[in-house]
Design an enzyme around this catalytic site. Structure first.
Site, mmCIF file in Angstrom:
data_model
loop_
_atom_site.group_PDB
_atom_site.id
_atom_site.type_symbol
_atom_site.label_atom_id
_atom_site.label_comp_id
_atom_site.label_asym_id
_atom_site.label_seq_id
_atom_site.Cartn_x
_atom_site.Cartn_y
_atom_site.Cartn_z
ATOM 1 N N LYS A 263 73.376 63.088 -1.435
ATOM 2 C CA LYS A 263 74.778 62.847 -1.046
ATOM 3 C C LYS A 263 74.993 61.342 -0.969
ATOM 4 O O LYS A 263 74.519 60.676 -0.047
ATOM 5 C CB LYS A 263 75.120 63.470 0.301
ATOM 6 C CG LYS A 263 76.648 63.461 0.488
ATOM 7 C CD LYS A 263 77.120 63.544 1.899
ATOM 8 C CE LYS A 263 77.259 62.228 2.595
ATOM 9 N NZ LYS A 263 78.252 61.296 2.007
ATOM 10 N N GLU B 219 65.853 54.872 7.398
ATOM 11 C CA GLU B 219 65.937 53.430 7.119
ATOM 12 C C GLU B 219 67.294 52.988 7.636
ATOM 13 O O GLU B 219 68.334 53.335 7.077
ATOM 14 C CB GLU B 219 65.767 53.177 5.621
ATOM 15 C CG GLU B 219 64.402 53.639 5.138
ATOM 16 C CD GLU B 219 64.034 53.180 3.731
ATOM 17 O OE1 GLU B 219 64.931 52.894 2.931
ATOM 18 O OE2 GLU B 219 62.823 53.118 3.441
ATOM 19 N N CYS C 61 71.270 45.361 4.768
ATOM 20 C CA CYS C 61 70.540 45.669 6.005
ATOM 21 C C CYS C 61 69.574 44.541 6.358
ATOM 22 O O CYS C 61 69.336 44.258 7.527
ATOM 23 C CB CYS C 61 69.792 46.983 5.858
ATOM 24 S SG CYS C 61 68.686 47.013 4.434
ATOM 25 N N GLU D 149 74.822 44.253 14.485
ATOM 26 C CA GLU D 149 74.841 44.101 13.030
ATOM 27 C C GLU D 149 76.291 43.973 12.577
ATOM 28 O O GLU D 149 77.049 44.939 12.629
ATOM 29 C CB GLU D 149 74.185 45.329 12.385
ATOM 30 C CG GLU D 149 74.100 45.244 10.891
ATOM 31 C CD GLU D 149 73.519 46.518 10.270
ATOM 32 O OE1 GLU D 149 73.975 47.623 10.632
ATOM 33 O OE2 GLU D 149 72.629 46.396 9.410
HETATM 34 P P1 NAD Z 1 76.552 55.401 7.692
HETATM 35 O O1 NAD Z 1 75.496 55.765 8.660
HETATM 36 O O2 NAD Z 1 77.959 55.343 8.154
HETATM 37 O O3 NAD Z 1 76.558 56.420 6.457
HETATM 38 C C1 NAD Z 1 75.432 56.606 5.629
HETATM 39 C C2 NAD Z 1 75.518 57.959 4.980
HETATM 40 O O4 NAD Z 1 75.399 58.969 5.980
HETATM 41 C C3 NAD Z 1 76.814 58.239 4.250
HETATM 42 O O5 NAD Z 1 76.528 58.931 3.056
HETATM 43 C C4 NAD Z 1 77.569 59.130 5.229
HETATM 44 O O6 NAD Z 1 78.513 59.981 4.619
HETATM 45 C C5 NAD Z 1 76.424 59.922 5.821
HETATM 46 N N1 NAD Z 1 76.674 60.501 7.145
HETATM 47 C C6 NAD Z 1 77.393 59.978 8.160
HETATM 48 N N2 NAD Z 1 77.371 60.813 9.233
HETATM 49 C C7 NAD Z 1 76.599 61.871 8.881
HETATM 50 C C8 NAD Z 1 76.197 63.082 9.543
HETATM 51 N N3 NAD Z 1 76.573 63.350 10.799
HETATM 52 N N4 NAD Z 1 75.411 63.946 8.876
HETATM 53 C C9 NAD Z 1 75.008 63.684 7.605
HETATM 54 N N5 NAD Z 1 75.388 62.582 6.924
HETATM 55 C C10 NAD Z 1 76.153 61.674 7.559
HETATM 56 O O7 NAD Z 1 76.097 54.008 7.049
HETATM 57 P P2 NAD Z 1 76.892 53.095 6.008
HETATM 58 O O8 NAD Z 1 78.022 52.430 6.710
HETATM 59 O O9 NAD Z 1 77.168 53.870 4.767
HETATM 60 O O10 NAD Z 1 75.766 52.024 5.628
HETATM 61 C C11 NAD Z 1 75.576 50.827 6.293
HETATM 62 C C12 NAD Z 1 74.373 50.924 7.213
HETATM 63 O O11 NAD Z 1 73.203 51.242 6.455
HETATM 64 C C13 NAD Z 1 74.051 49.604 7.891
HETATM 65 O O12 NAD Z 1 73.719 49.827 9.234
HETATM 66 C C14 NAD Z 1 72.832 49.105 7.134
HETATM 67 O O13 NAD Z 1 72.010 48.209 7.838
HETATM 68 C C15 NAD Z 1 72.137 50.381 6.832
HETATM 69 N N6 NAD Z 1 71.200 50.193 5.722
HETATM 70 C C16 NAD Z 1 69.853 50.218 5.982
HETATM 71 C C17 NAD Z 1 68.937 50.000 4.951
HETATM 72 C C18 NAD Z 1 67.451 50.040 5.201
HETATM 73 O O14 NAD Z 1 66.713 50.128 4.221
HETATM 74 N N7 NAD Z 1 66.984 49.968 6.428
HETATM 75 C C19 NAD Z 1 69.403 49.767 3.655
HETATM 76 C C20 NAD Z 1 70.781 49.732 3.436
HETATM 77 C C21 NAD Z 1 71.671 49.963 4.477
#
Ligand code: NAD
Length: 497
Positions: free
Chosen positions: A191, A267, A301, A395
């Site tokens: 997804k 992650e 991130c 962040e």
């Molecule tokens: P997010 O957590 O809002 O969403 C990520 C994904 O999770 C999306 O596909 C979203 O639709 C899905 N999602 C949200 N709620 C959910 C639920 N209850 N059940 C299942 N799926 C759900 O994150 P974002 O805003 O898309 O991404 C940014 C974040 O990602 C930042 O905090 C960034 O640091 C982190 N990030 C971490 C890494 C790493 O490798 N550590 C890499 C890239 C981004």
């Protein structure tokens, strides 16, 4: 310079939107409900593509397809050599369609096209090539026991993997999950984030073209909470969940995985610390520090969003860093000359705007940057905010950096560790002993010394504290995406029972 165009053959609606579907069981399909959502190009702030809005029906269909492909299909039963051949063919197609994939991510989330093309497409292809070869070369371990026994460890595929991805490096982070999952013989339901869904469908089309069997790599579109994402994590036919996203979402996903008692890899967010000692090569430190915070407009991130500089060089570092930040070119992300694009969405722009507008309350001083037209934020520098201010602890996920002086090495280590996050740190010094000491003392998943972003895909990747649970990369991915099994044999008759 000219801008790249999307391919002419894309199916479009009457209103000119490019159409994408879910990919379930090898077919590109719409949602049973007929519901759709659009992806907004953050530069034009207009919709450019339309996607089916999935719900629990699509989640269940995709998991059922992946389950069938795993339980009955050829993929987990193929030799590692056959899988490797198909995954390399898939990587070839990713490279061949690189411009289409790069443009999809750039239009979805505003990443400069040069970054989508040069970094993200090549890393995506490399992820498939690396894990295809790694899985092929590491499928079993022999444990010599001595006669009469012989033991070995098998790394059997785990089953159905649900991969949930964020929007900041869409295809690249999706491939970081899908590639090891497929290489070790699992089937996948991906997804993508609702703000960056296009490249996932393109990749799944290419996987089918490469000969990867139907049902092995499925993609469903939609939102997370109360939508297709949540339905995927609740499905009892799933064997692994790999998630990249915000730390708060990670906790929700971990609870869902716990209720089905399945392994989950998380992650999560970060607040990367960047320590510049007085003996550092300053040209090198400034070049990497700029890249570390302003690549992808700070929506990374790993972004080096807290810079700590040893006091004797603090003023010079700050002056030269600000000069470099002010020279960066904002603009249309489709223009190859652009270095900084807009924030990925209106919701995200509002979040970053909140931090920029409250800089005066942080106790620090805004030296440069600020808000611009549309969803743009200029490279922003905050001098010495309070250690407990949101700007120093949270962040921001935008082109906003804090710069703070320090006096001693132990103080620098304490500052790095004074964070709820523990994803990564950078250390700039010419003193090898100091580099080792600081690398050992900081509580993070990755330390870069005199560089940033450089990766070896065999190395562990992940975060400490609120930045994640588990590690991926090389054998760490193998542990997660397989069900290791011990086989212990008696190879000589013996009287011991
Ligand atoms: P997010 O957590 O809002 O969403 C990520 C994904 O999770 C999306 O596909 C979203 O639709 C899905 N999602 C949200 N709620 C959910 C639920 N209850 N059940 C299942 N799926 C759900 O994150 P974002 O805003 O898309 O991404 C940014 C974040 O990602 C930042 O905090 C960034 O640091 C982190 N990030 C971490 C890494 C790493 O490798 N550590 C890499 C890239 C981004």
């Amino acid at each position: 310079m000219s801008t790249l165009q999307t391919t002419a053959s894309e199916p479009t609606t009457e209103s000119g939107l490019v159409e994408f579907g879910h990919i379930i069981d090898g077919r590109e399909v719409q949602s049973a409900s007929g519901d759709v959502f659009t992806s907004i190009d953050p530069y034009t702030r207009e919709p450019w593509a339309v996607f089916p809005l999935g719900g629990s029906a699509e989640a269940d269909l995709a998991v059922a397809a992946a389950r069938r492909a795993f339980d009955e299909g050829p993929w987990p039963r193929m030799s590692a050599t056959e899988r490797r051949t198909l995954l390399h063919r898939f990587a070839d197609l990713i490279e061949l369609h690189g411009e289409e994939l790069a443009m999809a991510d750039t239009r979805d989330m505003g990443k400069p096209i040069t970054q989508s093309l040069s970094n993200d497409v090549s890393r995506t292809a490399l992820n498939f090539r690396f894990f295809a070869d790694h899985a092929h070369g590491s499928s079993a371990e022999v444990l010599p026991m001595g006669t009469p026994h012989h033991a070995y460890t098998r790394f059997d595929p785990a089953g159905v993997v649900v991969a949930i991805a964020p929007w900041n490096f869409p295809m690249m982070l999706e491939s970081w999950k899908v590639a090891p999952a497929l290489a070790w013989g699992n089937t996948v339901v991906l997804k993508p984030a609702e703000d960056s869904p296009a490249s996932a469908t393109i990749m799944a089309r290419l996987a089918l073209e490469a000969g990867i069997p139907p049902g092995v790599f499925n993609v469903v579109h939609g939102y997370g909470a109360d939508s297709v994402g949540e339905a995927l994590t609740a499905n009892a036919d799933v064997d692994r969940i790999t998630f990249t996203g915000e730390s708060s979402t990670g906790k929700v996903i971990a609870r869902a995985a716990a209720s089905n008692l399945i392994p989950v890899s998380l992650e999560l967010g970060g607040k990367g610390a960047n320590v510049v000692f007085a003996d550092a090569d300053l040209d090198n430190a400034i070049a990497w520090s700029i890249k570390a915070i302003y690549t992808n407009a700070g929506q990374v991130c790993l972004a080096g969003s807290r810079i700590y500089v040893e006091r004797p060089i603090y003023d010079e570092f700050l002056r030269r860093f600000v000069e470099a930040a002010e020279s960066m070119r904002l603009g249309d992300p489709k223009d190859p000359a652009t270095q900084i694009g807009p924030m990925a969405s209106d919701v995200h722009y509002e979040k970053v705007r909140g931090y920029v507008e409250t800089i005066p309350e942080s106790g620090g001083e805004q030296i440069t940057g600020g808000l611009d037209e549309g969803w743009f934020v200029r490279p922003t520098v905050i001098r010495e905010p309070a250690a407990d201010s949101p700007h120093q602890r949270e962040e921001i996920f935008g082109p906003v950096v804090t710069v703070t002086p320090f006096d001693t090495e132990p103080e620098a280590v304490a500052l790095v560790n004074d964070s709820p996050y523990g994803l990564n740190a950078m250390v700039f010094t010419e003193d090898l002993s100091k580099a080792h000491r600081v690398s050992a003392a900081v509580v993070v998943g990755t330390v870069w010394v005199n560089c940033f972003f450089v990766r070896d895909l065999r190395a562990p990747f992940g975060g400490a504290k609120q930045s994640g649970v588990g590690r991926e990369g090389g054998n760490f991915s193998r542990e997660f995406f397989t069900e290791p099994k011990a086989v212990i044999m008696q190879i000589e008759r013996s009287n011991t029972h």
